[in-house]
Structure formats: C-alpha cells, structure tokens
Design an enzyme around this catalytic site. Structure first.
Site, PDB file in Angstrom:
ATOM      1  N   GLU A 226       0.842  -1.210   0.000  1.00  0.00           N
ATOM      2  CA  GLU A 226       0.000   0.000   0.000  1.00  0.00           C
ATOM      3  C   GLU A 226       0.874   1.256   0.000  1.00  0.00           C
ATOM      4  OE1 GLU A 226      -3.085  -0.085  -0.556  1.00  0.00           O
ATOM      5  OE2 GLU A 226      -3.885  -1.961   0.215  1.00  0.00           O
ATOM      6  N   ARG A 230       0.454   3.760  -3.207  1.00  0.00           N
ATOM      7  CA  ARG A 230      -0.163   5.062  -2.893  1.00  0.00           C
ATOM      8  C   ARG A 230       0.888   6.153  -2.702  1.00  0.00           C
ATOM      9  NH1 ARG A 230      -5.636   3.676   0.530  1.00  0.00           N
ATOM     10  NH2 ARG A 230      -5.635   1.464   0.147  1.00  0.00           N
ATOM     11  N   ASP A 357      -4.896  -9.554  -8.166  1.00  0.00           N
ATOM     12  CA  ASP A 357      -5.259  -8.613  -9.230  1.00  0.00           C
ATOM     13  C   ASP A 357      -4.111  -7.853  -9.917  1.00  0.00           C
ATOM     14  OD1 ASP A 357      -4.917  -7.306  -6.805  1.00  0.00           O
ATOM     15  OD2 ASP A 357      -6.834  -6.272  -6.816  1.00  0.00           O
ATOM     16  N   GLU A 485     -12.560   0.366  -9.632  1.00  0.00           N
ATOM     17  CA  GLU A 485     -12.258  -0.504 -10.781  1.00  0.00           C
ATOM     18  C   GLU A 485     -13.282  -0.434 -11.917  1.00  0.00           C
ATOM     19  OE1 GLU A 485     -12.257  -1.524  -7.575  1.00  0.00           O
ATOM     20  OE2 GLU A 485     -10.106  -1.683  -7.204  1.00  0.00           O
ATOM     21  N   THR A 571      -1.345   0.916 -10.338  1.00  0.00           N
ATOM     22  CA  THR A 571      -2.612   0.300  -9.920  1.00  0.00           C
ATOM     23  C   THR A 571      -3.427   1.201  -8.997  1.00  0.00           C
ATOM     24  OG1 THR A 571      -3.615  -1.752  -9.123  1.00  0.00           O
ATOM     25  CG2 THR A 571      -1.653  -0.960  -7.934  1.00  0.00           C
TER      26      THR A 571
END
Ligand code: DMJ
Length: 584
Positions: A226, A230, A357, A485, A571
């Site tokens: 993360e 981010r 994913d 998404e 992503t």
C-alpha cells in the site's frame, strides 16, 4: 442521444431518381473497394518489409539497440495449444484476405516484429503522427460535476483531517493507519488528481505539506504494497506532472525505508514494515506472501530508478518477479495467490481479484511502460490471459461475461468489484499489440466492463456490492467502499471507442455516489449497499480521490489529458510517463 451525429434527412426521391441513386452508390462502393484493396496491398507490403527488418535484428546481440530482443523465447505463433482460437484476424501463415478496419488503415498497430524496432513503434501512436484532425472531446459540464465532487472530498479532508491518512466524514475527524498522523496518505494519493483537475491552489497546499511537514520516520507497521502504490506512486506521478524535485526526493526517502523488507531468503519482500526501525514481517492474517502485493512493486521501483539513475530499486523489485516467473506452475499462466518464505506455492486457488489482481495488471503495464520492448512481460501476460480466459472467465445463460475465482476443476459464478479493473486491462492489451488475440481481448474487455456497470445498475441504490453473483446480480458481499475498478474500465473503454454509452455509465455511477455517499464532511462508503435507510461507514478512502474521481474526471476529458500514448497508470491510478517520454 446519438441524434447529433445523424445527417439531416432528405426527401425520398422518385423511381428514376432511386435508380440513379443506386447506380451512384454502386460506383462509390466499387471505388471504395479499389481504394481499400490498394491500401491493404500497401500494408501487406509494409509489414512484410518490417518482417525482413525484424529478421536482421535477430543477429548481433552485442548491438545495443537490440539488447532486449529474445526472438527464440517469444514466438507469438507458439501460443498455448489449449486455446481454440475463433474469429481472429488472419495470421501470417494464412494469407486469406480481410479488409483492414478504419483504425488499421490510419493507425496500424505494431506487430510483434516491431517490438524491438527502436522507436518506430512509438511514433505510430495516434496523437503524434496521425493525419486525423484533432477533436476536442471534453465534456466541460460533466467534468465540472466530477470536479465538484473532488472539491468536496478534498476540501473536507483539509478541513477535518489534514495530515492524517484518511478522513472520517461523518465524525469529521482524521484517521491514521499508524501512530500519530501516519504519513498523510490522502495528501500523497491526491496530488496528481489535484494537478489534473487544475486545482492548483490546493495542489500548492499539498506540495508545501510534502516539503515542510511530511515525515516517513513513523513507528508502527505499514503495508509495503500500500505504501508503494499510494505513497511512492503518488509522489512519482506528482513529479512527472509538475517537475517539482521535492516529490522525487521524498520518493527516494520512502523507498529507501522500504528496502529492508526485501532482506528475505527468496528476495520476496515482507508484507509489513516499521518505517522507523526498518524491521519487517509477514501479515498475520494470511499465509505466506501475497501475489498482488510482492507482484505490484516493480513499476514504481523501476520508474524511480529511471528518474534517479540508481538501478538498485529496479534490481531489488525485479528479483521476486523473475523468481516467480521462473517457477513451475500447475496451470501455465495462473499463479497461486500465496507463496511461503521458502518459495513454495501455498494455495491451489486462482483469481484475478483480491490477492492477485495487480500482479497480472503489472505484467502488462511493465511491457507498455517500457515502450513494448521487453517482450518477457508481454509473453508472461499473454500466457496468463489465455489461462484466465480458459479457467476463470464465465458466461451466464443470458450472456453476461464475468471473471471469477476457481481451481482447475471448478469456477465460481460471482465477481468481485476489485476484478472490474480487468476490463480496462484486456482493452489495453488489445490496443497495444496486434495479433490473433486482439479482437478477442478487446471484446472480453468490453464484456467485462458491461458486467461491472450492471453490478451498479441492477442494485436498488445504483451502487455495486463488493462481490456480486452474476447469474442474478445478487449482492453477496454487501459493503461498498468507493472502489474505482468499474469506472477505471469504463474510462479505458471510452478512450478506445468514444462510444457515448461509457460516459453515460460513468455519470450514472457518479450520481449514485453523490446520492448515497455525500455527507456534509465528505464522502462515506456503505456497510450494506442494499440497506434502507442507508448504512454509512464513516470512511473516505484515499483511493476515492486518487482513483475513482480521477478516472471519472478523465472519462469526460479530452484524450490529450493524460494521453494513453504517453502515460501508464499504476494500480492506484497514478500516471507515470512511459520510458521513452522521460528526458534523458
Ligand atoms: C486500490 O488501492 C488499488 O486499486 C489496488 O490495486 C486495489 N485496491 C484499491 C482500490 O480498490
């Protein structure tokens, strides 16, 4: 809604007039066929001359320009045999004639032989060499609608939670993932959205925070993944867009603090790290290391290496990728969700949703950001795509296509919202390489996007569940946490088709979010998206500002705003310049 594109109606002609009109039509048709045949011949001739060039490229490996070319390893004609190919374009072995589409004539996609063709490939992009007249496609009114959402989300965060990781919109307070203020995740995740939406004053507030107050010397465990997508992602895209050096400096600082997580037996990073002490460990809630986590680091680390010239970052994050790509798999192309510290696969279940994913997403994007030169990524993605289609794609009796989880023997009939990114992924794959799979992947991308739209549309509040059974669109896991998404895929489909329906879908979703989730102190998620009265969760996710609102805004923007020719989104929807666009 398509009326504005209709030509004005003319009065119907009499019989002789009709005959003359039919005659004229035939002449035009004949002329059209001759022109298309001529163009086709030119293209065939052009591609065969490219093939000749391609062959000569296989020769000297010591020639720096061709250093990545591995023709023996990547032969697109040696596809996994399990797949029954239907309805594709002609292969080079089958010279049966097919008319080129309009797009092929104007912007022929590269074929595999072009992959190492030092620059020619990129120059074919539509925006740079297209003779087509530029069309401004921005829808200013809808853009303003989405920007208002960002103004409210960001403004509330600044007012009630500035410097904290996230906003609690109902309690009008801040929340941190770790001790103290955390590392201001919402500031870092929002930087590029503020820039893109031309909220320059707010961007300046955020930039000043990054310059004067931000510290990564914080205690407590944070997720390596993360933090990467981010924080590193947010800083690098802010740097790409604005050129402010401070963002790059901060990106170096945080990645240096993440590096100790890679000191493991296999080189696969630990999932959690204490940024203060550097001690790292695995998650307690799942066994082994998670595919989507260790497999979604390289895009950012490589970009940092490209921008700083320090190759360490790329090398460190490359190691686990090479490690798993080299491992034996029960099903070629499908990777188990977990691996243990000794490098043994843990589970036999496959998915393109949670736990997996963005690993698949990054296989493709590593190829795209590198200007389609390093075929090892595309080869790996191709193998995965074939297996995903075979084992994890399902179709309901009414024809809805979905992507789920399963094993060699069974697959489920539900779809996670997380998996909805795959529509955009398949469309991106189709639009970056022309081969016998192009049409097939594009159609799959379009079908999945439509299913994800229906996951919203079929619900009483117009809000999707976290997981939906696609056979009857029953919400199975009922919370809604502002995930991006579905609108991400809608954005890709819009950019590639300019079909107005995608903008309509995006606006419907935006309106539903405004209706259910907007409160005085920002935007909340829902504990149960079917519940009446509403069950809000008092949480504004940082990815709501980084991704959901950014993709929605770009959906209504001109194609030039973060052009897909120039940028690749990580992503977390942070756009990175492609390698060839970086100033050396
Ligand atoms: C984001 O942090 C990223 O999109 C990630 O890849 C998946 N989960 C969230 C959004 O749903």
């Amino acid at each position: 809604m398509y009326d504005k594109y209709h030509k004005p109606q003319v009065a119907s002609p009499n019989i002789s007039g009709r005959l003359i009109a039919v005659g004229k039509l035939w002449k035009r048709l004949l002329l059209g066929v001759v022109v298309l045949l001529a163009v086709r011949l030119l293209i065939v001739d052009h591609s065969s001359s490219r093939e000749r060039v391609g062959k000569s490229e296989t020769m000297p490996e010591q020639d720096g320009a061709f250093i990545n070319f591995k023709p023996s390893k990547f032969n697109p004609k040696q596809r996994p045999s399990s797949l029954n190919i239907t309805g594709g374009r002609e292969s080079s072995g089958n010279k049966s004639f097919a008319f080129p589409s309009f797009d092929q004539v104007l912007f022929p996609l590269p074929k595999l032989n072009d992959i190492n063709d030092t620059g020619k490939y990129q120059q074919q992009s539509a925006d740079t060499s297209s003779p087509k007249k530029r069309v401004n496609r921005a829808d200013a009114q809808s853009q303003a609608y989405i920007k208002d959402m960002m103004i409210h989300a960001w403004g509330s965060y600044v007012k009630f939670a500035f410097g904290k990781d996230e906003l609690r919109p109902q309690s009008k307070s801040g929340k941190s993932w770790i001790d103290g203020s955390g590392y201001a995740a919402t500031v870092l995740d929002s930087l590029d959205t503020l820039w893109i939406m031309d909220m320059k004053e707010d961007f300046e507030i955020a930039r000043k925070y990054v310059e004067d107050q931000l510290t990564f010397d914080v205690q407590g465990g944070v997720s390596v993944f993360e933090t990467n997508i981010r924080v590193v992602g947010g800083l690098l895209s802010a740097y790409d867009l604005s050129g402010h050096k401070i963002f790059l400096e901060r990106a170096v600082q945080i990645v240096e603090r993440l590096l100790p997580a890679y000191n493991t037996k296999t080189g696969i990073p630990n999932s959690m790290i204490d940024l203060h002490s550097g001690s790292s460990y695995r998650h307690g809630w799942t066994s082994g290391y998670v595919l989507s986590e260790y497999g979604s680091m390289l895009l950012e680390f490589q970009h940092l290496s490209d921008l700083t010239g320090n190759q360490t970052y790329e090398q460190v994050a490359m190691k686990p990728m090479d490690y798993v790509l080299g491992k034996e798999l029960s099903i070629k192309g499908l990777y188990p969700t977990n691996i243990d510290e000794n490098g043994q696969w843990v589970s036999g279940q496959y998915t393109v949703g949670a736990l997996s994913d963005s690993f698949y997403e990054y296989l493709l994007k590593l190829w795209v950001i590198g200007d389609m030169k390093d075929s090892k990524w595309r080869h790996a993605w191709d193998e995965s795509a074939v297996a995903i289609e075979k084992y994890l794609v399902g179709k309901t009796q009414s024809g809805d296509v979905y992507l789920t989880s399963g094993t060699e023997l069974w697959k489920s009939d539900d779809m996670e919202h997380l998996t909805c990114f795959a529509g955009g992924m398949f469309a991106l794959a189709a639009r970056t390489l022309e081969d016998e799979y192009t049409d097939r992947w594009f159609q799959l991308g379009a079908d999945l996007t439509e299913t994800c739209y229906k996951m919203y549309k079929t619900q009483p509040l117009g809000i999707s569940a976290e997981k939906t059974r696609i056979t009857d669109y029953n919400a199975i896991v009922k919370y809604y946490i502002q995930r991006p998404e579905a609108v991400e895929s809608i954005f890709y489909m819009w950019r590639y088709t300019h079909d107005e329906k995608y903008r309509q879908w995006g606006m419907e979703i935006a309106q539903a979010i405004n209706k259910c989730c907007k409160v005085e102190g920002g935007y909340t998620g829902l504990n149960d998206m079917t519940a009446d009265p509403l069950q809000r969760n008092d949480q504004q996710e940082s990815f709501f500002l980084a991704e959901t609102l950014k993709y929605l805004y770009l959906l209504f923007s001109d194609d030039d705003l973060i052009s897909l020719d120039d940028y690749v989104f990580n992503t977390e929807a942070h756009p990175f310049l492609k390698r060839s666009r970086l100033q050396k």
